[in-house]
Every structure is written in C-alpha cells, then in structure tokens.
Design a protein around this motif. Structure first.
Motif, short mmCIF file in Angstrom:
data_model
loop_
_atom_site.label_atom_id
_atom_site.label_comp_id
_atom_site.label_asym_id
_atom_site.label_seq_id
_atom_site.Cartn_x
_atom_site.Cartn_y
_atom_site.Cartn_z
N VAL B 29 0.82 -1.27 -0.02
CA VAL B 29 -0.04 0.03 0.02
C VAL B 29 0.77 1.23 0.07
O VAL B 29 0.64 2.11 -0.75
N THR B 38 -1.22 6.63 2.42
CA THR B 38 -1.72 5.36 2.87
C THR B 38 -2.46 5.39 4.31
O THR B 38 -2.21 6.12 5.17
N GLU B 42 -6.49 0.51 5.08
CA GLU B 42 -6.17 -0.16 3.85
C GLU B 42 -5.22 -1.25 4.09
O GLU B 42 -5.24 -2.56 3.67
#
Lengths: 211, 211, 211, 211
Positions: B29, B38, B42
DNA sequence: AATGAATGAGGATTCATTCAT
DNA sequence: GATGAATGAATCCTCATTCAT
C-alpha cells in the motif's frame, strides 16, 4: 514613437503574477513533502499569501499539483535534444555539448522537482504521467534516435544500436539525479563530469571497428 | 537425538508471522499511495486483519514504515555483488552473470517498492536514507569497486576507471526501474536484456588498448 | 405648473435603484437556496454587480436578508382585506372578489418567496417573524374578522364563527402555495379556482338556517 | 422453552442504536437551523457523540439529511387514512375520528420537522420531494378520495366534489402547522379543535340537499 | 461609487490512534 | 491477542467580509 500596450495597474500585474508565484511555492513544498503530505497552508505561507488565495487561482489541490507539473514540465531537455539534431560535426563533440546543456538544465531545482514528483505521485496522477510521456519523453527519445542515426550515418557509431541502447546514453542523468537526491549528503556525484565520462565510454564502446 | 526448541502452538506461529504479514501488506500500500497517502485501514484490510491489530506490533505509522524498509531492504544486491568478488574467470562473464542476478532480484515487486519508497519519502525519513546508504549502498559500491579493480588487474578493463565510472555500470538498473514504473504501459523496457547490452558497450568502451 | 423635485442624474437614479435591484436578486437566490445556502457572490452575479457593491448598501448578509423581507413583505394582502371591509353587497360576492385579488397577489413569485423564507428561516430571525406578524398577520386577521362579522350582521353567515374558523377561510391559500412549491411538477393545483370552490363550501357550511 | 435470538453484546446493541440516535439528534438540529445552517459538530454534541462517529454511519451531511427524512417520513398519516377507508358508519364520525388521529400524529415534533424540512430544503433535494410525494402524498390523496367517494355513496356528501375539494378537507392541517411554527408565541392555534370545526363546516357545506 | 483580489474564520471530512469488549 | 467503534486533531475548502485601487 514606441507602441505601448495597455497600461496595467499594479493590481493587474500582481494578479497575473500570482499563479506563477503559487506554483513556484507549491512546487517547493510538494517536492519536500509529496502530494498528500503537503498542506496548502504551508504553500500559502511559502508564497506569502493566505490559504484562500490559492483557491482564487486553482480549483483544488489536485489541480494545483497538475499545474505545477504542466507549467514546469521539462521541455528544455526535449528542445535541447531537438536542436542537437541539426548539429554539424563529429558525434563526440555533439554529445559532449549535449551533456553540458543537460547538466545546466538539471541544475534548476524546480526542474528536478518535477522529475521526482512524477516518480513519487505518478500512480495518483496517471494522466500527468501520460502527459509527461507525450510532451517530454516521446520527443526526447525521438531526437535521441535521430542523433544516434546521424552518428551511424557519419560512421561515428557502429550499426547495431537499438533504441534501448540509445536511451542508455542518458541513463546516468536519471541515476545521478536520484543518487544526489538521496545521498547528496553522503557523497555527491557531479552530473556533468560523470556524464562526459559516460559518453566517452559509450562512444568508445560503440565505435565501429576500423579495417 | 536432535534437540528441539519448545513446540510452538499455531497461535504462537501466527503471532510470529503477523509482523511479516503486516509489513508485506503495508509495503504494497505504501508503494501505491506513498506514506501520507496510505491509510492504515487499507493496510489492515490488505493483511486481512483489523486496524487495531497493527498497533499490537508497530508503535505507529512511522514505525511501520521504517520496519517495511528495514526488513525488506535490498541486501540481495549487496550480497550478490559481494559474492561476485570471489568469482574466477573473465570479467565479461562475471558481469553478465551479475546482470542476471540483479535482474532476478528486481523482479521482486517488494524489492522494487523499497527503492521507490526511499526516493519518494526519503525527505521525511532521513535516518532511513542513511540506513539504506550504510546497509546497501556502501557495501555495493565497495564490492563493485573490487570487481572493477579485479578486472583491471586481470587486464580486462583499462586503468583509468573512477569510482563514479564504476557506478555507471549499474546506472541502467535505476534508469530502467524508474522508466518501467512510470511508462510500463507506454513502452516497457526489459531490464536484463538492456543491462547485458549496456555491459557489452561499457566493457568494450573501457577495454585497454592492445599493443 | 407642476412642481418638480431636483433633477436626478442617471448616476443618482442608479444609486437609488441599486438597493431594490440587489434585494430583488437576493430574494431570488435566498428563495432557491435558503439563507445559509446563499452565496453573496451569486446574488451579486444575479444583480449584475460585484460582490463588494452589496456592502455599500447593506451592512451584511443578515441585514440584506431582513431588507428582503421588510421591503417585499406582503402588505398587499393586508391592504386587500382592509379595503374589502368597505365593500357593500352580499358576502358571497365579497369573498369571491377577495379570492381573485389574493390569487393575483400570490402570482408574484417575490411575494411567495417571502412567505417561504419566513417559514424556512423564521427560527434564525425571530424579529422578522414578529415583524411579519405585526405588519401582515395581525391586520389581516383583524380585517378578516370584520368581514366575517359584517357577514354575520348581514345574515349571510351564521353566528357561531370563531376567529379560528375565520382564519380557516384562508387556509387553502397556505396549503396550495406549499403544495405547488413542492409538488408543482407532479400535480399543480390552481389557487384561484380552488379558493373559489372552498369559499362556496365554507359559505354553504356556515350559512344560517332559514326558518 | 423460550426461543432466544443470538445474544447481543452491549456494544452491538449500542452500534445498532447509533444511527437512530444520530438521526434523532440531526432531525432536531436540521429543523432548527436548516440544512446549510446545521453544523455536524452540533449534531454530534446533541447526540452525545463525537463528530467522527457520524461518519461511521452516514457517508456525509447530505446522506444524513436524506436518512432523517426517509426514516421519519410521515407514513402514519397515509396509514391512518388508508385504515379509515374500512370504517363503517357515518362520514361525520369517520372524519372526526380522523381528525383526532391526525392531531395525535402531528403532536410528534419529529414528524412536524420532516414536514418543514421538506418545505425548506426541497429545492436542494428534489429526489426527496419525489420520494415524499410517492410515499406519503399519493397514498394519502388516494385514501382521502376513497373516503369522500364512500361518503358520496352513502349520501353523506353531495356529488360534485373534485379531488382538489377533497384535499381542502386537510388544508387546515398544513395551515395550522405552519401557523404554529411561526406564530406559536403570538397566538397558538389548537390543531384538533380547529380541524373538528373545519370538518363540521365542510361537511355542512357539502351536504346534499334533502328533498 | 464600484470593483474584485485577498483574507481567514468556520465547517465538512479524513484518518491515525485509543481502548472497552 | 484481536477487534472495530469511537475519538478528535488535522486538513481541505468555502465564503462573508474587507480594502486598496
């Protein structure tokens, strides 16, 4: 008698200059902090204006970023390469002159910034990458190919040079810029000097064998 | 009889595996979105865990990022170069074998990620840059110098090769990785193939003149 | 010979007309977007002036809003009702004439706007509600009561009509305006026609029994 | 033995209750300040939670607003009217019972709020207006027509009643709600009482003539 | 009087971080 | 250990208001 354009009030002058001032400030901050890490507050402070003023000239942060790239985009290199195709004389001289000009271009921090911003933020702005490819890379590669072909035609360079090999002629430009960005403090590499050296090796390595 | 360590329950195994799973997810990510871009949400989703769990293993986002770099940092290259200094045989063969190994190393996306993360986020994490320089760059440069010196000693390479010239041997690695990251979709360049070609040119260009 | 006031330059005329132009534009935008949702920028554009000019005539957004209501406030209805008390003839005719006039008054969008602005923004401007009540509602209710009383006195209407019952005579005016504002597109109701019908029913329902 | 559903932790209970709590708080603040004038901070404070929590349950302010309307929308009236069509007995009794029920429904402030929010913010949320029309108005009008028709069939009401006339039966509901919202402090009108009175007048005014 | 560039307080929204379960 | 609901600081963006021209 000298023709004059319409007089511009100091306000008009200022208004016309604003976008460039903002872009210049933004470029600086984007380059330091990346896109997501940049606060428009800081850009404003850097530009000596207030936050709201940015929005008079740019729709939002995304657009400001794109404008930074579009306005500063590295046409100088493409143009340098283009003009070089008209050069007359030995390829060796041509390439060394190119090295000088490229070195000069990359001495501009704004110009280097764009380069790193595209590397860092390319995933977020694919259109910008495409734009850069079309505006900068494609003409540069094309001109470089012409230069090489010219060298081959003149007998300065041997025949079997692929387009990728041609690109390699400039790979130290990228390498050294990346290096200096990261390790400037540890050990700085001189772009021009090293590029000259690389060109010598490269030319020597691609020189056709004399019978 | 073979001594065994204490048996590990699957839970323990899991616990020990967790950090690596998280790092692997985070690397992915971070590489796509940069540090500031980021979201730990996630990362967590990517790792198949909950956001809170990240904090069981990493103090905060900064530390997670540093761990990503530290754990994945590109020792393979340094080790490859190191081992190459023991090679016996012509420098040409040595360098082409190196090219293969380097090509293989960079075919690992995680490995490439670190490289770009350091370029992109280096300004935010200067200690990490220093770490990378000490752990990866310094030994690599040192080994590369040895390889060159060995080539000079063998008579494969001419004498006047500076350290910068030696570095240039690897500049296409950086160049091509950057290129493919940005312009993969427009035109992908094959790292190994081009590196081999570059090595040929470079060797040819630096070959001592025979009397 | 007719006395004339001092001649007014076009500039003066303009100056005196400005506030009304601004109010007219503002009314429009306030009605569409509500108080908080209205941008003075939009009002200015609508009025064909610049944002700053608004501040030459109104202290701030609040005052502009109040001016909109005060200037446009629905005295016509109150006046219509007032004048109706002098009517001579059957109550039935009187009320149907009233219905016509009320229908005409509410065909003016500006007039309707005020009505909805007071409903929507009343909580924010209690003084304005009080103002509206005193200037419009009280005299209207008073006149309406007189009309009813007159009808009772004439024997057109039976005795036991409360003030609330009298108000109900006009309840369709509110109902239909609200309806059309919301559901105009689905099904528009004709104010005059329905009001006439309502008056017939109402009169019939309040007619005294003949012996 | 009593069947039990899965046990819910207190957290689960809380989570399931949250949206309603937030909607309830939001309804209150929206009703006071309108959509644009409402700060989510205030909604949060009102709901006894933090600002961020709202975003766990609603995508943004728009969606929160829509949810307020959708969840609170006035089906009670439509249902009351619907059930009334099954009534047996004189229309007079039916309508007065309706008046009672409608009066009760509108004694709920949340229910009244929706009504005014749709008036005030309808322009900003046309889909919501359509939704309200389809879900509340259309079935209400339809049921009301049935009630009237039933009255006509029974001989309680004369023949020539248009749909608009039927709507007028309820116009005081709107009128009085608007009135009380604005002028509650000056003079409050009792909804039930006045509605009863209006029904009497209306029925009397629409009664068929006896031969 | 009029303009519109500039300001900055205010509010929506995001997301790293915490912590009760 | 793991969770994910809750928090609130941080940041983008808007817009009423000001003021130099």
């Amino acid at each position: 008698m000298i023709e004059q354009g319409p007089k511009k009030s100091s306000r008009t002058v200022q208004k016309e200059a604003r976008p460039k001032e903002i872009i210049s400030a933004a470029l600086n901050v984007f380059e330091s902090n990346g896109f997501a890490g940049t606060r428009l507050d800081e850009v404003a402070k850097f530009a000596g204006i207030s936050k709201g003023t940015i929005y008079l000239y740019f729709e939002n942060k995304d657009e400001l970023f794109k404008a930074c790239v579009r306005e500063t985009v590295g046409k100088p290199i493409a143009e340098t390469l283009e003009s070089a195709t008209k050069f007359e004389g030995p390829t060796e001289k041509l390439l060394h002159e190119l090295a000088e000009k490229i070195g000069n271009t990359f001495s501009d921090p704004g110009y280097r910034s764009i380069f790193f911003l595209i590397i860092s933020e390319g995933k977020r702005f694919p259109n910008l990458v495409k734009f850069y490819y079309d505006e900068v890379i494609t003409p540069s590669v094309s001109s470089l190919s012409n230069i090489i072909q010219r060298g081959v035609d003149r007998g300065d360079i041997k025949n079997s040079i692929s387009q990728e090999d041609a690109l390699l002629l400039l790979s130290p430009v990228i390498f050294i810029n990346v290096w200096n960005r990261l390790f400037r403090n540890e050990k700085k590499i001189d772009l021009k000097e090293t590029l000259h050296s690389h060109i010598d090796i490269w030319l020597n390595g691609t020189r056709p064998k004399k019978n």
